[in-house]
Write a protein that holds these residues in place. Sequence first.
Motif, PDB file in Angstrom:
ATOM      1  N   VAL A   5       0.815  -1.282  -0.108  1.00 15.55           N
ATOM      2  CA  VAL A   5       0.110  -0.001  -0.013  1.00 15.55           C
ATOM      3  C   VAL A   5       0.814   1.294   0.190  1.00 15.55           C
ATOM      4  O   VAL A   5       1.915   1.352   0.726  1.00 15.55           O
ATOM      5  CB  VAL A   5      -0.938   0.141   1.419  1.00 15.55           C
ATOM      6  N   GLN A   6       0.744   2.121  -0.954  1.00 11.47           N
ATOM      7  CA  GLN A   6       1.433   3.383  -0.979  1.00 11.47           C
ATOM      8  C   GLN A   6       0.377   4.572  -1.217  1.00 11.47           C
ATOM      9  O   GLN A   6      -0.403   4.448  -1.931  1.00 11.47           O
ATOM     10  CB  GLN A   6       2.315   3.588  -2.332  1.00 11.47           C
ATOM     11  N   LEU A   7       0.768   5.587  -0.564  1.00 11.46           N
ATOM     12  CA  LEU A   7       0.043   6.777  -0.644  1.00 11.46           C
ATOM     13  C   LEU A   7       0.879   7.897  -1.028  1.00 11.46           C
ATOM     14  O   LEU A   7       2.077   8.279  -0.481  1.00 11.46           O
ATOM     15  CB  LEU A   7      -0.692   7.319   0.476  1.00 11.46           C
ATOM     16  N   VAL A   8       0.635   8.739  -2.152  1.00 11.89           N
ATOM     17  CA  VAL A   8       1.713   9.873  -2.672  1.00 11.89           C
ATOM     18  C   VAL A   8       1.004  11.121  -2.948  1.00 11.89           C
ATOM     19  O   VAL A   8       0.010  10.990  -3.597  1.00 11.89           O
ATOM     20  CB  VAL A   8       2.277   9.321  -3.906  1.00 11.89           C
ATOM     21  N   GLU A   9       1.485  12.188  -1.919  1.00 13.37           N
ATOM     22  CA  GLU A   9       0.899  13.313  -2.099  1.00 13.37           C
ATOM     23  C   GLU A   9       1.500  14.330  -3.117  1.00 13.37           C
ATOM     24  O   GLU A   9       2.663  14.162  -3.055  1.00 13.37           O
ATOM     25  CB  GLU A   9       0.889  14.223  -0.502  1.00 13.37           C
ATOM     26  N   CYS A  26      -3.926  13.076  -3.556  1.00 13.09           N
ATOM     27  CA  CYS A  26      -3.434  11.699  -3.082  1.00 13.09           C
ATOM     28  C   CYS A  26      -3.645  10.722  -3.959  1.00 13.09           C
ATOM     29  O   CYS A  26      -4.636  10.183  -4.083  1.00 13.09           O
ATOM     30  CB  CYS A  26      -4.270  11.675  -1.718  1.00 13.09           C
ATOM     31  N   ALA A  27      -2.634  10.112  -4.226  1.00 13.27           N
ATOM     32  CA  ALA A  27      -2.721   8.983  -5.177  1.00 13.27           C
ATOM     33  C   ALA A  27      -2.301   7.622  -4.585  1.00 13.27           C
ATOM     34  O   ALA A  27      -1.321   7.487  -3.880  1.00 13.27           O
ATOM     35  CB  ALA A  27      -1.738   9.128  -6.587  1.00 13.27           C
ATOM     36  N   ALA A  28      -3.376   6.820  -4.577  1.00 14.49           N
ATOM     37  CA  ALA A  28      -3.178   5.603  -3.806  1.00 14.49           C
ATOM     38  C   ALA A  28      -2.719   4.566  -4.673  1.00 14.49           C
ATOM     39  O   ALA A  28      -3.457   4.220  -6.014  1.00 14.49           O
ATOM     40  CB  ALA A  28      -4.375   5.079  -3.128  1.00 14.49           C
ATOM     41  N   SER A  29      -2.007   3.306  -4.259  1.00 14.63           N
ATOM     42  CA  SER A  29      -1.605   2.035  -4.857  1.00 14.63           C
ATOM     43  C   SER A  29      -1.631   0.986  -4.132  1.00 14.63           C
ATOM     44  O   SER A  29      -1.353   1.340  -2.827  1.00 14.63           O
ATOM     45  CB  SER A  29      -0.528   2.432  -5.795  1.00 14.63           C
ATOM     46  N   TYR A  65      -0.561  15.678   4.774  1.00 13.01           N
ATOM     47  CA  TYR A  65      -0.683  14.071   4.399  1.00 13.01           C
ATOM     48  C   TYR A  65      -1.940  13.586   4.100  1.00 13.01           C
ATOM     49  O   TYR A  65      -2.967  14.032   4.679  1.00 13.01           O
ATOM     50  CB  TYR A  65       0.243  13.218   5.531  1.00 13.01           C
ATOM     51  N   CYS A  66      -1.874  12.471   3.508  1.00 16.77           N
ATOM     52  CA  CYS A  66      -3.043  11.504   3.303  1.00 16.77           C
ATOM     53  C   CYS A  66      -2.930  10.193   4.048  1.00 16.77           C
ATOM     54  O   CYS A  66      -1.724   9.666   4.088  1.00 16.77           O
ATOM     55  CB  CYS A  66      -3.477  11.488   1.917  1.00 16.77           C
ATOM     56  N   ALA A  67      -3.942   9.692   4.439  1.00 17.14           N
ATOM     57  CA  ALA A  67      -3.860   8.434   4.937  1.00 17.14           C
ATOM     58  C   ALA A  67      -5.077   7.884   4.920  1.00 17.14           C
ATOM     59  O   ALA A  67      -6.252   8.547   4.312  1.00 17.14           O
ATOM     60  CB  ALA A  67      -3.470   8.352   6.336  1.00 17.14           C
TER      61      ALA A  67
END
Length: 126
Positions: free
Chosen positions: A2-6, A22-25, A95-97
Amino acid sequence: EVQLVESGGGLVQAGGTLRLSCAASGFTFDEGAIGWFRQAPGKEREGVSCISSSDGITYYSDSVKGRFTISSDNAKNTVYLQMNSLKPEDTGNYYCAAPVGCSSTYLSRWRYLETWGQGTRVTVSS
């Protein structure tokens, strides 16, 4: 994994606008929620906004209500935070979470969230 990129932070004058992404993978936005948090220098991290993945329910802290808008593009696995009428007190790392749900209570439990992105810096000059 799991990755989150702001992304999307920057330097703006008071009254200006920014849009954070916030892009999630590694997971999909079909359940749970995505939240935006910020941490100003010398201050504790705080929850700013969140959006529920399943029904689109949103929440905003009092400090940003009426100025920030959260939205999601589930097809792109991306959540956005449109920030208008920025104030110097909005300065910080954002940050995103992914909390389990979207509410002030879920955001207040940020210490228990395991996955965080690297953050994006927002600086608002007066």
